[in-house]
Scaffold this motif. Structure first.
Motif, PDB file in Angstrom:
ATOM      1  N   UNK A 193      -4.945  21.156   5.824  1.00 16.00           N
ATOM      2  CA  UNK A 193      -4.633  22.591   5.872  1.00 16.00           C
ATOM      3  C   UNK A 193      -3.486  22.952   4.930  1.00 16.00           C
ATOM      4  N   UNK A 194      -3.482  22.322   3.762  1.00 12.97           N
ATOM      5  CA  UNK A 194      -2.450  22.638   2.766  1.00 12.97           C
ATOM      6  C   UNK A 194      -1.095  22.029   3.052  1.00 12.97           C
ATOM      7  N   UNK A 195      -1.034  21.102   3.998  1.00  8.08           N
ATOM      8  CA  UNK A 195       0.243  20.481   4.364  1.00  8.08           C
ATOM      9  C   UNK A 195       0.177  18.970   4.158  1.00  8.08           C
ATOM     10  N   UNK A 196       1.297  18.405   3.699  1.00  8.02           N
ATOM     11  CA  UNK A 196       1.404  16.945   3.616  1.00  8.02           C
ATOM     12  C   UNK A 196       1.785  16.436   5.002  1.00  8.02           C
ATOM     13  N   UNK A 197       0.884  15.714   5.622  1.00  9.34           N
ATOM     14  CA  UNK A 197       1.073  15.222   6.991  1.00  9.34           C
ATOM     15  C   UNK A 197       1.786  13.878   6.982  1.00  9.34           C
ATOM     16  N   UNK A 198       1.431  13.066   5.990  1.00  8.08           N
ATOM     17  CA  UNK A 198       1.954  11.694   5.950  1.00  8.08           C
ATOM     18  C   UNK A 198       2.069  11.257   4.506  1.00  8.08           C
ATOM     19  N   UNK A 199       3.167  10.632   4.141  1.00  7.64           N
ATOM     20  CA  UNK A 199       3.369  10.101   2.793  1.00  7.64           C
ATOM     21  C   UNK A 199       4.277   8.885   2.917  1.00  7.64           C
ATOM     22  N   UNK A 200       3.655   7.706   2.987  1.00  8.94           N
ATOM     23  CA  UNK A 200       4.407   6.490   3.286  1.00  8.94           C
ATOM     24  C   UNK A 200       3.976   5.330   2.393  1.00  8.94           C
ATOM     25  N   UNK A 201       4.876   4.374   2.259  1.00 11.09           N
ATOM     26  CA  UNK A 201       4.567   3.159   1.497  1.00 11.09           C
ATOM     27  C   UNK A 201       4.852   1.941   2.373  1.00 11.09           C
ATOM     28  N   UNK A 202       4.161   0.858   2.043  1.00 10.44           N
ATOM     29  CA  UNK A 202       4.209  -0.349   2.877  1.00 10.44           C
ATOM     30  C   UNK A 202       4.238  -1.591   1.992  1.00 10.44           C
ATOM     31  N   UNK A 203       4.953  -2.599   2.428  1.00  7.64           N
ATOM     32  CA  UNK A 203       4.909  -3.882   1.742  1.00  7.64           C
ATOM     33  C   UNK A 203       5.578  -3.877   0.386  1.00  7.64           C
ATOM     34  N   UNK A 204       4.924  -4.507  -0.598  1.00  7.97           N
ATOM     35  CA  UNK A 204       5.590  -4.820  -1.860  1.00  7.97           C
ATOM     36  C   UNK A 204       4.723  -4.481  -3.070  1.00  7.97           C
ATOM     37  N   UNK A 205       5.393  -3.996  -4.117  1.00 10.24           N
ATOM     38  CA  UNK A 205       4.658  -3.725  -5.355  1.00 10.24           C
ATOM     39  C   UNK A 205       4.522  -4.984  -6.202  1.00 10.24           C
ATOM     40  N   UNK A 206       5.409  -5.953  -5.990  1.00 10.10           N
ATOM     41  CA  UNK A 206       5.261  -7.237  -6.673  1.00 10.10           C
ATOM     42  C   UNK A 206       5.829  -8.351  -5.804  1.00 10.10           C
ATOM     43  N   UNK A 254       0.837  -1.201   0.000  1.00  8.57           N
ATOM     44  CA  UNK A 254       0.000   0.000   0.000  1.00  8.57           C
ATOM     45  C   UNK A 254       0.870   1.249   0.000  1.00  8.57           C
ATOM     46  N   UNK A 255       0.263   2.338  -0.412  1.00  6.78           N
ATOM     47  CA  UNK A 255       0.878   3.666  -0.293  1.00  6.78           C
ATOM     48  C   UNK A 255      -0.201   4.605   0.225  1.00  6.78           C
ATOM     49  N   UNK A 256       0.183   5.502   1.112  1.00  8.19           N
ATOM     50  CA  UNK A 256      -0.788   6.359   1.783  1.00  8.19           C
ATOM     51  C   UNK A 256      -0.283   7.797   1.833  1.00  8.19           C
ATOM     52  N   UNK A 257      -1.171   8.728   1.527  1.00  8.52           N
ATOM     53  CA  UNK A 257      -0.838  10.138   1.713  1.00  8.52           C
ATOM     54  C   UNK A 257      -2.006  10.822   2.409  1.00  8.52           C
ATOM     55  N   UNK A 258      -1.681  11.698   3.361  1.00 12.51           N
ATOM     56  CA  UNK A 258      -2.678  12.475   4.098  1.00 12.51           C
ATOM     57  C   UNK A 258      -2.284  13.938   4.030  1.00 12.51           C
ATOM     58  N   UNK A 259      -3.233  14.788   3.631  1.00 13.82           N
ATOM     59  CA  UNK A 259      -2.969  16.233   3.618  1.00 13.82           C
ATOM     60  C   UNK A 259      -4.008  16.930   4.487  1.00 13.82           C
TER      61      UNK A 259
END
Length: 453
Positions: free
Chosen positions: A82-95, A75-80
């Motif tokens: 108030x105009x700010x990137x709070x979290x931008x992370x990836x997990x596990x495997x793409x293949x 998985x990949x996750x992004x949280x924004x």
């Protein structure tokens, strides 16, 4: 809103002034920022700046990482906020697999991994295009479909009539009368509507019989957005991918949001893989030209790939969390980003307003209109929150009251089927809570200090 814009721009300016630069360069940056029409995303130093608990956000990581350890692909996750990137992370495997054979070394998911967005295409491509055309006065949602596609009309043979009077808004509300999935690509299902040619498929959409009178039921259908994508092409005189890539993504400097990426310079290793054996559902499905290899960088959706040459209003778009964060911010900004204005706030409000027939549907967007949407939005999201999901494992949440956006992209279909004979649509990846979205979204909302007071 004006106060927030000012704060956002001030923070951007403060960051730029910290960088080593000449006085002239600083003045140039300051001048540019002061002339921005809309806020642009910057990264928080600490989540607490925008009301998140760093400690509670770790629970989001723990939740996903625990499931990856138990077999969830990635998985990949992004949280924004108030105009700010709070979290931008990836997990596990793409293949993890080539066919059913596990790779000797799993390929790690990365923050810039590109995902098959599936039905989130409906929002980030088709709806963005429609919102732009409505804002520019080039599309009237109350006009008849026939006004844009003259060949779309009732015939004497039609048991259920309604094409002659069907409006754009009926399609957007998913009340047009079409069945969910006519499977144009599969002759065993589609019969006389079978097509694996783009132009023929468009003709067959016009011929697709209605299953109920438009405006009398609410049935989610891919045909609705295949038709809307065609309307975008009729109005603009461009293919859907050319229009959105040149008129929306390029001005926003989004380089990883494209249709048919393998035809546009990207490599398969750039992507999260999806189904292990093409579209065969572990060997139980078959139709002409079916793919049997592990899909990576090719749209999974059968109608998009086989019947629409990879470009359709309902599926086919690929993107990254970082690119999608900009599109989230466009919506939260009221239609623009930096110096780019795509559509106006009034159009957004029209598109996200709940329909009278079903409060969980806006114009294409799904709306947090009642408790039945808790599985997607969580019990914490505001009533005005809206978004969409995608079959491959993607979800968008936009909460204007919190000034927050969430994108969770997963490759949950990159796993064997549980029992392909009894259910050819249930993958092992579907059994995890990460792949059903709500638990991750809930954990993000619970990390907001305002929900812990």
């Amino acid at each position: 809103m004006k106060k927030w814009k000012t704060c956002a721009l001030t923070s951007v300016l403060a960051i730029s002034l910290l960088a080593p630069a000449s006085f002239a360069e600083q003045n140039e940056k300051a001048s540019t920022q002061n002339h921005l029409q809309y806020p642009v995303l910057t990264k928080v130093k600490k989540p607490e700046e925008v009301g998140f608990s760093s400690e509670k956000l770790k629970k989001v990581d723990q939740l996903i990482e625990k499931e990856v350890a138990a077999g969830f692909p990635g998985a990949a996750l992004i949280v924004i906020k108030d105009g700010k990137i709070v979290k931008n992370d990836s997990y596990g495997y793409k293949q993890k697999f080539d066919g059913h054979t596990p790779l000797k070394k799993f390929l790690k998911m990365e923050n810039d991994t590109m995902f098959d967005l599936a039905s989130n295409t409906k929002m980030y491509a088709t709806n963005f295009a429609l919102q732009k055309l409505v804002s520019e006065g080039k599309l009237d949602i109350y006009a008849k479909v026939q006004d844009y596609i003259p060949d779309f009309k009732d015939t004497e043979a039609d048991v259920i009539k309604g094409k002659d009077t069907m409006r754009i808004i009926d399609i957007l509300h998913h009340t047009a009368g079409f069945k969910p999935d006519p499977q144009y690509h599969n002759p065993a299902v589609s019969g006389v509507l079978y097509s694996q040619e783009h132009e023929k498929t468009i003709e067959n959409i016009n011929k697709t019989p209605l299953t109920y009178e438009p405006g009398t039921k609410n049935v989610y259908s891919d045909v609705d957005y295949m038709l809307l994508g065609t309307i975008v092409e009729k109005i603009t005189g461009q293919k859907l991918d050319q229009y959105v890539e040149n008129e929306i993504y390029k001005p926003l400097k989004l380089k990883n949001t494209v249709f048919n990426p393998l035809q546009k310079g990207f490599k398969s290793k750039d992507f999260a893989a999806t189904e292990l054996l093409g579209n065969t559902r572990d060997g139980v499905i078959n139709f002409p030209n079916i793919r049997t290899y592990t899909l990576q960088g090719e749209v999974h959706d059968e109608k998009a790939f086989y019947s629409m040459e990879g470009v359709s209003g309902h599926a086919g778009l690929f993107s990254t969390t970082s690119d999608l964060a900009v599109l989230l911010q466009v919506m939260l900004n009221g239609g623009g980003y930096g110096n780019q204005s795509l559509f106006n706030k009034e159009t957004i409000e029209e598109f996200i307003a709940p329909s009278e027939m079903n409060a969980t549907y806006g114009l294409g967007w799904r709306v947090n209109g009642d408790d039945s949407m808790d599985w997607m939005f969580s019990k914490y999201a505001s009533n005005s929150a809206y978004g969409h999901t995608g079959w491959t494992g993607t979800v968008t949440i936009i909460d204007p009251e919190q000034n927050m956006g969430i994108v969770l992209l997963t490759n949950k279909k990159h796993s064997p089927l549980v029992n392909p004979v009894t259910n050819s649509n249930q993958f092992f990846g579907d059994l995890f809570t990460t792949g059903s979205y709500g638990s991750v979204v809930t954990a993000i909302y619970e990390a907001l200090e305002s929900n812990n007071e």
